[in-house]
Design a protein around this motif. Structure first.
Motif, PDB file in Angstrom:
ATOM      1  N   SER A  16       0.800  -1.241   0.000  1.00 18.59           N
ATOM      2  CA  SER A  16       0.000   0.000   0.000  1.00 18.59           C
ATOM      3  C   SER A  16       0.825   1.279   0.000  1.00 18.59           C
ATOM      4  N   ASP A  17       2.080   1.235   0.449  1.00 21.15           N
ATOM      5  CA  ASP A  17       2.865   2.480   0.529  1.00 21.15           C
ATOM      6  C   ASP A  17       3.994   2.530  -0.504  1.00 21.15           C
ATOM      7  N   LEU A  18       3.920   1.669  -1.492  1.00 25.93           N
ATOM      8  CA  LEU A  18       5.004   1.563  -2.479  1.00 25.93           C
ATOM      9  C   LEU A  18       4.875   2.661  -3.539  1.00 25.93           C
ATOM     10  N   PRO A  19       5.940   3.469  -3.746  1.00 23.24           N
ATOM     11  CA  PRO A  19       5.882   4.511  -4.776  1.00 23.24           C
ATOM     12  C   PRO A  19       5.946   3.886  -6.177  1.00 23.24           C
ATOM     13  N   CYS A  20       4.936   4.171  -6.980  1.00 25.00           N
ATOM     14  CA  CYS A  20       4.838   3.552  -8.311  1.00 25.00           C
ATOM     15  C   CYS A  20       4.496   4.583  -9.386  1.00 25.00           C
ATOM     16  N   ALA A  28      -4.312  -0.881 -22.634  1.00 29.06           N
ATOM     17  CA  ALA A  28      -3.141  -1.538 -22.045  1.00 29.06           C
ATOM     18  C   ALA A  28      -2.600  -0.705 -20.889  1.00 29.06           C
ATOM     19  N   SER A  29      -2.092  -1.383 -19.855  1.00 24.14           N
ATOM     20  CA  SER A  29      -1.522  -0.660 -18.719  1.00 24.14           C
ATOM     21  C   SER A  29      -0.321  -1.413 -18.155  1.00 24.14           C
ATOM     22  N   ALA A  30       0.521  -0.664 -17.457  1.00 26.27           N
ATOM     23  CA  ALA A  30       1.661  -1.254 -16.755  1.00 26.27           C
ATOM     24  C   ALA A  30       1.902  -0.441 -15.492  1.00 26.27           C
ATOM     25  N   VAL A  31       2.375  -1.115 -14.448  1.00 24.84           N
ATOM     26  CA  VAL A  31       2.710  -0.446 -13.192  1.00 24.84           C
ATOM     27  C   VAL A  31       4.168  -0.749 -12.863  1.00 24.84           C
ATOM     28  N   ILE A  32       4.944   0.304 -12.524  1.00 24.74           N
ATOM     29  CA  ILE A  32       6.366   0.159 -12.213  1.00 24.74           C
ATOM     30  C   ILE A  32       6.631   0.679 -10.805  1.00 24.74           C
ATOM     31  N   SER A  33       7.298  -0.117  -9.992  1.00 30.45           N
ATOM     32  CA  SER A  33       7.704   0.341  -8.661  1.00 30.45           C
ATOM     33  C   SER A  33       9.010   1.124  -8.775  1.00 30.45           C
ATOM     34  N   TYR A  35      10.965   1.444  -6.372  1.00 30.06           N
ATOM     35  CA  TYR A  35      11.839   0.594  -5.566  1.00 30.06           C
ATOM     36  C   TYR A  35      12.247  -0.584  -6.441  1.00 30.06           C
ATOM     37  N   GLY A  36      13.468  -0.537  -6.874  1.00 32.08           N
ATOM     38  CA  GLY A  36      13.996  -1.596  -7.731  1.00 32.08           C
ATOM     39  C   GLY A  36      13.706  -1.409  -9.204  1.00 32.08           C
ATOM     40  N   ALA A  37      12.986  -0.311  -9.595  1.00 30.71           N
ATOM     41  CA  ALA A  37      12.588  -0.119 -10.992  1.00 30.71           C
ATOM     42  C   ALA A  37      11.967  -1.418 -11.496  1.00 30.71           C
ATOM     43  N   GLN A  38      11.042  -1.911 -10.678  1.00 30.57           N
ATOM     44  CA  GLN A  38      10.485  -3.236 -10.916  1.00 30.57           C
ATOM     45  C   GLN A  38       9.085  -3.138 -11.508  1.00 30.57           C
ATOM     46  N   VAL A  39       8.936  -3.581 -12.765  1.00 33.70           N
ATOM     47  CA  VAL A  39       7.599  -3.637 -13.359  1.00 33.70           C
ATOM     48  C   VAL A  39       6.818  -4.694 -12.578  1.00 33.70           C
ATOM     49  N   LEU A  40       5.652  -4.336 -12.064  1.00 32.46           N
ATOM     50  CA  LEU A  40       4.867  -5.254 -11.227  1.00 32.46           C
ATOM     51  C   LEU A  40       3.631  -5.772 -11.947  1.00 32.46           C
ATOM     52  N   SER A  41       3.193  -5.037 -12.974  1.00 31.61           N
ATOM     53  CA  SER A  41       1.977  -5.438 -13.672  1.00 31.61           C
ATOM     54  C   SER A  41       2.060  -5.039 -15.140  1.00 31.61           C
ATOM     55  N   TYR A  42       1.578  -5.937 -16.006  1.00 31.22           N
ATOM     56  CA  TYR A  42       1.423  -5.629 -17.426  1.00 31.22           C
ATOM     57  C   TYR A  42       0.107  -6.259 -17.889  1.00 31.22           C
ATOM     58  N   GLN A  43      -0.829  -5.399 -18.268  1.00 35.44           N
ATOM     59  CA  GLN A  43      -2.136  -5.882 -18.745  1.00 35.44           C
ATOM     60  C   GLN A  43      -2.360  -5.355 -20.158  1.00 35.44           C
ATOM     61  N   PRO A  44      -2.212  -6.215 -21.180  1.00 36.68           N
ATOM     62  CA  PRO A  44      -2.465  -5.769 -22.558  1.00 36.68           C
ATOM     63  C   PRO A  44      -3.903  -5.250 -22.716  1.00 36.68           C
ATOM     64  N   THR A  45      -4.835  -5.881 -21.961  1.00 40.11           N
ATOM     65  CA  THR A  45      -6.214  -5.365 -21.861  1.00 40.11           C
ATOM     66  C   THR A  45      -6.605  -5.496 -20.384  1.00 40.11           C
ATOM     67  N   ALA A  46      -7.646  -4.788 -19.984  1.00 36.51           N
ATOM     68  CA  ALA A  46      -8.006  -4.743 -18.557  1.00 36.51           C
ATOM     69  C   ALA A  46      -8.250  -6.144 -17.992  1.00 36.51           C
ATOM     70  N   GLU A  47      -7.751  -6.363 -16.727  1.00 42.23           N
ATOM     71  CA  GLU A  47      -7.959  -7.653 -16.044  1.00 42.23           C
ATOM     72  C   GLU A  47      -7.324  -8.824 -16.782  1.00 42.23           C
ATOM     73  N   ASN A  48      -6.338  -8.586 -17.607  1.00 36.77           N
ATOM     74  CA  ASN A  48      -5.670  -9.670 -18.361  1.00 36.77           C
ATOM     75  C   ASN A  48      -4.178  -9.591 -18.034  1.00 36.77           C
ATOM     76  N   GLU A  49      -3.822 -10.051 -16.812  1.00 32.22           N
ATOM     77  CA  GLU A  49      -2.479  -9.855 -16.275  1.00 32.22           C
ATOM     78  C   GLU A  49      -1.471 -10.856 -16.833  1.00 32.22           C
ATOM     79  N   VAL A  50      -0.331 -10.352 -17.265  1.00 30.66           N
ATOM     80  CA  VAL A  50       0.743 -11.208 -17.808  1.00 30.66           C
ATOM     81  C   VAL A  50       1.756 -11.590 -16.714  1.00 30.66           C
ATOM     82  N   LEU A  51       1.963 -10.671 -15.752  1.00 26.42           N
ATOM     83  CA  LEU A  51       2.989 -10.895 -14.725  1.00 26.42           C
ATOM     84  C   LEU A  51       2.371 -11.425 -13.432  1.00 26.42           C
ATOM     85  N   TRP A  52       3.245 -11.953 -12.552  1.00 30.15           N
ATOM     86  CA  TRP A  52       2.766 -12.503 -11.274  1.00 30.15           C
ATOM     87  C   TRP A  52       3.463 -11.799 -10.117  1.00 30.15           C
TER      88      TRP A  52
END
Ligand code: TA6
Length: 280
Positions: A16-20, A28-33, A35-52
């Motif tokens: 909850s407190d992670l700067p992203c 399409a969307s992606a979320v990057i932290s 902290y670590g320049a770590q991609v945490l999520s990649y969704q080519p379309t909504a609710e269709n997550e590629v990463l874990w």
């Protein structure tokens, strides 16, 4: 009209407190932290997550986030003597997974949304001076991560991607060299197969792997295009190892496989390493 944006976001999933940063390109969307320049999520379309991302992932107390795409640099795995001349205690997979990176350039256009994160590292145990590392993340009809460092020095790196799988027993990675270094038994194996499947602890280094790989699973095909690499690492901790890892749940191993684009040679050279992901 194609909606494109880059926005700051505090928190992702249970962190909850992670700067992203959140990147949006149409659906399409992606979320990057940061902290670590770590991609945490990649969704080519909504609710269709590629990463874990592990439900037990943490980022406090110098802990590396378990999931997404950790950036391993400037060594891969346990540190070797050439990167640790003083023989001090140093973390697995290098120094930058547990550091805050800076946000650099940002572009948003119909061609794609792109952001570059940077970090200057001046506490390398084997190199005098400072090295500047950059991760450029571009989202359009695919997601491309490019890690680069202009310093000419020995440096290993990996984009240590965790991919969500819905049925581990049907997941496979192809085409791979028939021969690989099995890190579980520390032997070189030649199984004459171009495919990796998952039915036990798997920790393999495939040297000189192809640029184009595929992660295949029921009704899903993920293109994984690599550049600047000299190896691909395939990992799944399986049950026993999972049960010993504090940031994994007992059944976590059934939900992901790691396919990692790596540069493992240690020659004196600058680095450019990229992984492009596309659902097909
Ligand atoms: O890339 C595979 C690997 O090197 C495995 O040997 C295992 O250690 C995994 O990485 C996870 O490493 P970590 O330091 O994130 O626990």
């Amino acid at each position: 009209m194609l909606q494109t944006s880059i926005s700051q976001q505090t928190g992702f999933a249970h962190l909850s407190d992670l700067p992203c940063l959140k990147l949006q390109y149409g659906t399409a969307s992606a979320v990057i932290s940061l902290y670590g320049a770590q991609v945490l999520s990649y969704q080519p379309t909504a609710e269709n997550e590629v990463l874990w991302l592990s439900p037990k992932a943490q980022w406090h107390n110098q802990q590396a986030i378990r999931g997404g795409v950790p950036v391993c640099w400037p060594w891969f795995g346990p540190v070797s003597a050439m990167f640790n001349p003083q023989n001090i205690s140093l973390p697995n997979h290098g120094l930058v997974r547990t550091k805050l990176w800076q946000v650099g350039s940002q572009q948003s256009s119909a061609a794609g949304v792109s952001v570059t994160l940077t970090i200057a590292v001046d506490d390398l145990p084997y190199f005098q001076g400072s090295a500047k590392l950059q991760l450029c993340v571009t989202l359009n009809d695919s997601l491309t991560l490019t890690l680069s460092c202009d310093s000419v020095m020995p440096q290993q790196a990996a984009l240590h991607s965790y991919f969500a799988v819905n049925n581990l027993s049907s997941a496979l990675v192809r085409p791979l060299p028939a021969s690989y270094h099995d890190k579980v038994r520390d032997v070189v194996v030649d199984n004459g197969s171009a495919v990796a499947t998952f039915n036990a602890e798997t920790d393999r280094i495939y040297h000189q792997s192809a640029a184009q790989l595929w992660l295949e699973q029921a009704e899903q095909l993920l293109s994984l295009c690599q550049r600047g690499h000299d190896a691909t690492v395939v990992w799944n901790p399986w049950q026993e190892k999972s049960s010993k890892m504090s940031d994994l749940q007992l059944d976590s191993y059934q939900q992901f496989v790691c396919v990692e684009t790596a540069h493992l040679t240690t020659d004196n050279q600058a680095l450019t390493l990229s992984q492009q992901l596309k659902r097909t």
